[in-house]
Design a protein around this motif. Structure first.
Motif, PDB file in Angstrom:
ATOM      1  N   ARG A  19       1.964   9.851  -8.291  1.00 44.91           N
ATOM      2  CA  ARG A  19       0.663  10.090  -7.662  1.00 44.91           C
ATOM      3  C   ARG A  19       0.810  10.675  -6.270  1.00 44.91           C
ATOM      4  O   ARG A  19      -0.017  11.474  -5.829  1.00 44.91           O
ATOM      5  CB  ARG A  19      -0.123   8.793  -7.586  1.00 44.91           C
ATOM      6  N   ALA A  20       1.870  10.284  -5.578  1.00 43.38           N
ATOM      7  CA  ALA A  20       2.011  10.701  -4.178  1.00 43.38           C
ATOM      8  C   ALA A  20       2.597  12.104  -4.051  1.00 43.38           C
ATOM      9  O   ALA A  20       2.109  12.914  -3.254  1.00 43.38           O
ATOM     10  CB  ALA A  20       2.859   9.695  -3.407  1.00 43.38           C
ATOM     11  N   SER A  47       5.519   2.273  -1.921  1.00 48.11           N
ATOM     12  CA  SER A  47       4.060   2.285  -1.742  1.00 48.11           C
ATOM     13  C   SER A  47       3.696   2.533  -0.286  1.00 48.11           C
ATOM     14  O   SER A  47       2.738   3.259   0.016  1.00 48.11           O
ATOM     15  CB  SER A  47       3.471   0.950  -2.210  1.00 48.11           C
ATOM     16  N   ALA A 107       4.073   6.149   0.334  1.00 51.66           N
ATOM     17  CA  ALA A 107       3.054   6.931  -0.362  1.00 51.66           C
ATOM     18  C   ALA A 107       1.706   6.870   0.332  1.00 51.66           C
ATOM     19  O   ALA A 107       0.896   7.790   0.201  1.00 51.66           O
ATOM     20  CB  ALA A 107       2.915   6.444  -1.804  1.00 51.66           C
ATOM     21  N   THR A 130       0.556   9.885   2.431  1.00 48.08           N
ATOM     22  CA  THR A 130       0.035  11.114   1.826  1.00 48.08           C
ATOM     23  C   THR A 130      -1.207  10.882   0.981  1.00 48.08           C
ATOM     24  O   THR A 130      -1.962  11.823   0.733  1.00 48.08           O
ATOM     25  CB  THR A 130       1.113  11.766   0.937  1.00 48.08           C
ATOM     26  N   THR A 131      -1.418   9.646   0.512  1.00 46.64           N
ATOM     27  CA  THR A 131      -2.544   9.406  -0.388  1.00 46.64           C
ATOM     28  C   THR A 131      -3.691   8.644   0.266  1.00 46.64           C
ATOM     29  O   THR A 131      -4.851   8.905  -0.031  1.00 46.64           O
ATOM     30  CB  THR A 131      -2.078   8.623  -1.627  1.00 46.64           C
ATOM     31  N   SER A 168      -4.435   5.781  -0.529  1.00 42.88           N
ATOM     32  CA  SER A 168      -5.055   5.129  -1.683  1.00 42.88           C
ATOM     33  C   SER A 168      -5.147   3.622  -1.476  1.00 42.88           C
ATOM     34  O   SER A 168      -4.142   2.961  -1.168  1.00 42.88           O
ATOM     35  CB  SER A 168      -4.233   5.429  -2.949  1.00 42.88           C
ATOM     36  N   ILE A 170      -2.876   1.894  -4.148  1.00 46.92           N
ATOM     37  CA  ILE A 170      -1.465   1.880  -3.776  1.00 46.92           C
ATOM     38  C   ILE A 170      -1.229   0.875  -2.651  1.00 46.92           C
ATOM     39  O   ILE A 170      -0.215   0.169  -2.631  1.00 46.92           O
ATOM     40  CB  ILE A 170      -1.003   3.285  -3.374  1.00 46.92           C
ATOM     41  N   ARG A 198      -7.695  10.992   7.083  1.00 50.52           N
ATOM     42  CA  ARG A 198      -8.369  11.666   5.972  1.00 50.52           C
ATOM     43  C   ARG A 198      -9.882  11.649   6.094  1.00 50.52           C
ATOM     44  O   ARG A 198     -10.572  12.262   5.280  1.00 50.52           O
ATOM     45  CB  ARG A 198      -7.959  11.001   4.652  1.00 50.52           C
TER      46      ARG A 198
END
Length: 220
Positions: free
Chosen positions: A87-88, A132, A135, A138-139, A141, A144, A184
């Motif tokens: 995902r990442a 995690s 990651a 970049t995400t 999330s 995550i 973000r």
């Protein structure tokens, strides 16, 4: 299996049977601390025992169930690690991560992976937690972040020696999520055009009051 004093109190129990007894307690929701440490303290938390509890219950509290619990933990953490990497940063990096895990598993051996000792069952949760954490940059999330935080909590609870690392990973996960979300977040809307429109509108009204009043006098 155990060494008891004259009053029947357990003075010593092998780690395997201590884990089995604690997992049986977790199956009934009565385990609230980690294993007893040689330092005279309990290890921080019981999460490993609650993970192992279903395996213990299904096997009628057979010691071999703990080995299956340890292998299942390795499998779940490995799969989750690859999903997070995918995902990442995409499929290529996920393939490389899978190859790296295969090399690590070869070095640890099957016996090392399956050994249900609380210092060693933290290996793959550490990997998943750190991956995690990376990651999140970049995400951003939440899913995550939750996986990373849960892995870090497992590490912190499993052993007094791993508590500082797990605690630091938990704190870093929360900080990384907050920072990633702020980066973000969409920038505030520019108000340039509305300000120009407001300026023009106000200017027209001022001009109307100044000039329009004179016209009104002429028309009367």
């Amino acid at each position: 299996m155990c060494i008891r004093d004259s009053d029947g109190r357990i003075l010593y129990m092998p780690d395997l049977f201590e884990t089995l007894a604690a997992s049986a307690g977790a199956a009934h929701g009565s385990q609230f601390v980690g294993a007893w440490s040689r330092l005279g303290l309990y290890h921080p938390g019981p999460l490993w025992f609650y993970w192992a509890a279903p395996f213990s219950a299904l096997s009628a509290d057979q010691p071999a169930s703990l080995y299956f619990a340890a292998l299942a933990l390795v499998a779940v953490c490995s799969a989750a690690t690859l999903v997070v990497v995918f995902r990442a940063v995409g499929p290529t990096s996920a393939i490389l991560a899978a190859l790296a895990l295969m090399v690590a598993f070869h070095q640890l051996s099957f016996v090392g992976l399956a050994y249900p000792w609380n210092p060693t069952v933290t290996i793959m949760p550490v990997v998943l937690g750190l991956v995690s954490l990376a990651a999140l940059a970049t995400t951003g999330s939440t899913a995550i972040a939750f996986v990373g935080w849960l892995s870090a909590s497992f590490v912190a609870q499993s052993h007094l020696g791993s508590f500082p690392l797990g605690g630091a990973m938990m704190a870093a996960t929360v900080v990384a999520l907050v920072v990633a979300r702020r980066r973000r977040a969409p920038p505030p809307a520019k108000l340039g055009a509305p300000r120009w429109l407001a300026t023009v509108s106000c200017a027209s009204r001022i001009l109307d009051q100044g000039v329009g009043g004179q016209h009104h006098g002429d028309w009367s």
